[in-house]
Design an enzyme around this catalytic site. Sequence first.
Site, PDB file in Angstrom:
ATOM      1  N   SER A 140       0.846  -0.643   0.353  1.00  0.00           N
ATOM      2  CA  SER A 140      -0.037  -0.034  -0.002  1.00  0.00           C
ATOM      3  C   SER A 140       1.070   1.614   0.116  1.00  0.00           C
ATOM      4  O   SER A 140       2.171   1.172   0.670  1.00  0.00           O
ATOM      5  CB  SER A 140      -0.847   0.008   1.436  1.00  0.00           C
ATOM      6  OG  SER A 140      -1.536   0.748   1.003  1.00  0.00           O
ATOM      7  N   TYR A 153      -1.720  -0.530  10.781  1.00  0.00           N
ATOM      8  CA  TYR A 153      -2.015  -1.074   8.976  1.00  0.00           C
ATOM      9  C   TYR A 153      -0.869  -0.346   8.509  1.00  0.00           C
ATOM     10  O   TYR A 153      -0.356  -1.159   8.016  1.00  0.00           O
ATOM     11  CB  TYR A 153      -3.208   0.639   8.537  1.00  0.00           C
ATOM     12  CG  TYR A 153      -4.059  -0.111   7.299  1.00  0.00           C
ATOM     13  CD1 TYR A 153      -4.232  -1.620   6.961  1.00  0.00           C
ATOM     14  CD2 TYR A 153      -3.052   0.337   6.341  1.00  0.00           C
ATOM     15  CE1 TYR A 153      -4.248  -1.881   5.303  1.00  0.00           C
ATOM     16  CE2 TYR A 153      -2.949   0.083   5.253  1.00  0.00           C
ATOM     17  CZ  TYR A 153      -4.069  -0.947   4.822  1.00  0.00           C
ATOM     18  OH  TYR A 153      -4.112  -1.129   3.253  1.00  0.00           O
TER      19      TYR A 153
HETATM   20  N1  NAP Z   1      -8.874  -0.233  -1.326  1.00  0.00           N
HETATM   21  C1  NAP Z   1      -8.277   0.722  -1.174  1.00  0.00           C
HETATM   22  O1  NAP Z   1      -7.819   2.250  -0.859  1.00  0.00           O
HETATM   23  C2  NAP Z   1      -6.220  -0.186  -1.051  1.00  0.00           C
HETATM   24  C3  NAP Z   1      -5.144   0.639  -0.753  1.00  0.00           C
HETATM   25  C4  NAP Z   1      -3.830   0.455  -0.707  1.00  0.00           C
HETATM   26  C5  NAP Z   1      -4.167  -1.177  -0.326  1.00  0.00           C
HETATM   27  N2  NAP Z   1      -4.556  -2.078  -0.218  1.00  0.00           N
HETATM   28  C6  NAP Z   1      -4.620  -3.226  -0.467  1.00  0.00           C
HETATM   29  O2  NAP Z   1      -5.676  -3.828  -1.082  1.00  0.00           O
HETATM   30  C7  NAP Z   1      -5.788  -5.580  -0.397  1.00  0.00           C
HETATM   31  C8  NAP Z   1      -7.760  -5.741  -0.801  1.00  0.00           C
HETATM   32  O3  NAP Z   1      -7.927  -4.984  -0.480  1.00  0.00           O
HETATM   33  P1  NAP Z   1      -9.572  -4.409  -0.424  1.00  0.00           P
HETATM   34  O4  NAP Z   1      -9.259  -2.527  -1.299  1.00  0.00           O
HETATM   35  O5  NAP Z   1      -9.981  -5.078  -2.184  1.00  0.00           O
HETATM   36  O6  NAP Z   1     -10.704  -4.606   0.283  1.00  0.00           O
HETATM   37  P2  NAP Z   1     -12.220  -5.516   0.257  1.00  0.00           P
HETATM   38  O7  NAP Z   1     -13.249  -5.182  -0.894  1.00  0.00           O
HETATM   39  O8  NAP Z   1     -11.862  -4.953   1.392  1.00  0.00           O
HETATM   40  O9  NAP Z   1     -11.681  -6.870  -0.329  1.00  0.00           O
HETATM   41  C9  NAP Z   1     -10.759  -7.374   1.225  1.00  0.00           C
HETATM   42  C10 NAP Z   1     -10.722  -9.298   0.553  1.00  0.00           C
HETATM   43  O10 NAP Z   1      -9.814  -9.428   1.448  1.00  0.00           O
HETATM   44  C11 NAP Z   1      -9.968 -11.022   1.415  1.00  0.00           C
HETATM   45  N3  NAP Z   1     -10.369 -11.311   3.305  1.00  0.00           N
HETATM   46  C12 NAP Z   1      -9.575 -10.593   3.739  1.00  0.00           C
HETATM   47  N4  NAP Z   1      -9.251 -11.079   5.224  1.00  0.00           N
HETATM   48  C13 NAP Z   1      -9.553 -12.687   4.955  1.00  0.00           C
HETATM   49  C14 NAP Z   1      -8.426 -13.713   5.404  1.00  0.00           C
HETATM   50  N5  NAP Z   1      -8.119 -13.518   6.941  1.00  0.00           N
HETATM   51  N6  NAP Z   1      -8.460 -14.460   4.624  1.00  0.00           N
HETATM   52  C15 NAP Z   1      -8.922 -14.605   3.554  1.00  0.00           C
HETATM   53  N7  NAP Z   1      -9.266 -13.422   2.647  1.00  0.00           N
HETATM   54  C16 NAP Z   1      -9.260 -12.535   3.590  1.00  0.00           C
HETATM   55  C17 NAP Z   1     -12.632 -10.403   1.725  1.00  0.00           C
HETATM   56  O11 NAP Z   1     -12.746 -11.488   1.162  1.00  0.00           O
HETATM   57  P3  NAP Z   1     -13.007 -12.470   2.367  1.00  0.00           P
HETATM   58  O12 NAP Z   1     -13.830 -11.294   3.378  1.00  0.00           O
HETATM   59  O13 NAP Z   1     -14.282 -13.769   2.372  1.00  0.00           O
HETATM   60  O14 NAP Z   1     -12.397 -13.029   3.245  1.00  0.00           O
HETATM   61  C18 NAP Z   1     -11.688  -9.782   0.025  1.00  0.00           C
HETATM   62  O15 NAP Z   1     -12.158 -10.594  -0.615  1.00  0.00           O
HETATM   63  C19 NAP Z   1      -5.699  -5.331   0.847  1.00  0.00           C
HETATM   64  O16 NAP Z   1      -4.076  -5.573   0.747  1.00  0.00           O
HETATM   65  C20 NAP Z   1      -5.866  -4.058   1.597  1.00  0.00           C
HETATM   66  O17 NAP Z   1      -4.449  -3.642   2.304  1.00  0.00           O
HETATM   67  C21 NAP Z   1      -6.063  -1.814  -0.327  1.00  0.00           C
END
Ligand code: NAP
Length: 265
Positions: A140, A153
């Site tokens: 991130s 985080y």
């Molecule tokens: N969105 C942003 O602004 C942003 C920015 C920088 C980095 N990121 C990174 O991008 C990645 C994806 O995030 P996102 O933004 O797409 O969030 P999201 O929409 O909340 O998706 C998160 C995904 O992770 C899965 N997950 C969470 N806990 C888990 C566990 N214990 N085991 C297996 N799967 C798990 C969730 O599925 P289930 O709940 O079904 O398990 C979901 O599919 C993360 O690592 C986040 O830190 C996001």
Amino acid sequence: MQIGSGTRALVTGASRGIGRAVAHALAERGATVGLAARSTGELEALARELPGTHHPLTCDVALPASIATAVEEFAAAAGGLDLLVANAGIAYYEPIVTQSLDKIELMTEVNWLGTVYTVKAALPFLLEAGGGGHIVVMSSGAGLRGFPGAAAYSATKAAQRMFAEALRHELAGTGVSVTTVFPGEVRTSLHDHEGTQMPRWYRGGPNAASADVLAARILTAVQRDSRQLHYRPVVKHMGILNGVSPGIADRVLRRLRGESAAPRR
Ligand SMILES: NC(=O)c1ccc[n+]([C@@H]2O[C@H](COP(=O)([O-])OP(=O)(O)OC[C@H]3O[C@@H](n4cnc5c(N)ncnc54)[C@H](OP(=O)(O)O)[C@@H]3O)[C@@H](O)[C@H]2O)c1
């Protein structure tokens, strides 16, 4: 590596957000995709929706045996593994003084240790991949520059960053490579559970970046064997500026995001 109909890819966090967008992009290129997350219903629905044959894998990346079983099941079903996208993650934004140790530990277990467990489980299969394997680690912008309210985080994202950087070098000569991804604010459900509690500097919502555009760039980065991918590009500029002069970065952040982004002068 080239991504196409022979590619066997496993994406963690595939049920929503960035992981789901990456799964779509891979399936559209003809790859066979392992869809890993905890929400079985969402994964099964996604597998039906995607073109081609894909594998829903219910698992928890914070449990080593759970993610190892998912990786093994996928490699057995698909005949191997070429590409791992270690993307699953969670976020709780809150000042450390009030944040519970439970939440800090959970972010550590899912974001940081979950990445380690996932990569450890996948590496033996990636090393066997004929055409060269590839790992994508979803860090991130918060792993490049710390923001108030995101201390724990950010720490998990910085841990992923260093892990991936070292691993890329460790794997030199093996045929397996690593790309680290540094997204800024992307429109997903990552912070939905936090409601209105987000810090004032946060700029999520409708104007945040697109998960689909990021997914397309991730595939290009894998094919080019890019060391890093920043999206949007301003994330890279902020990382460079913070490395050169955190004080100047503070001033720029205050101008762009207001006083709450860097309140200590
Ligand atoms: N969105 C942003 O602004 C942003 C920015 C920088 C980095 N990121 C990174 O991008 C990645 C994806 O995030 P996102 O933004 O797409 O969030 P999201 O929409 O909340 O998706 C998160 C995904 O992770 C899965 N997950 C969470 N806990 C888990 C566990 N214990 N085991 C297996 N799967 C798990 C969730 O599925 P289930 O709940 O079904 O398990 C979901 O599919 C993360 O690592 C986040 O830190 C996001």
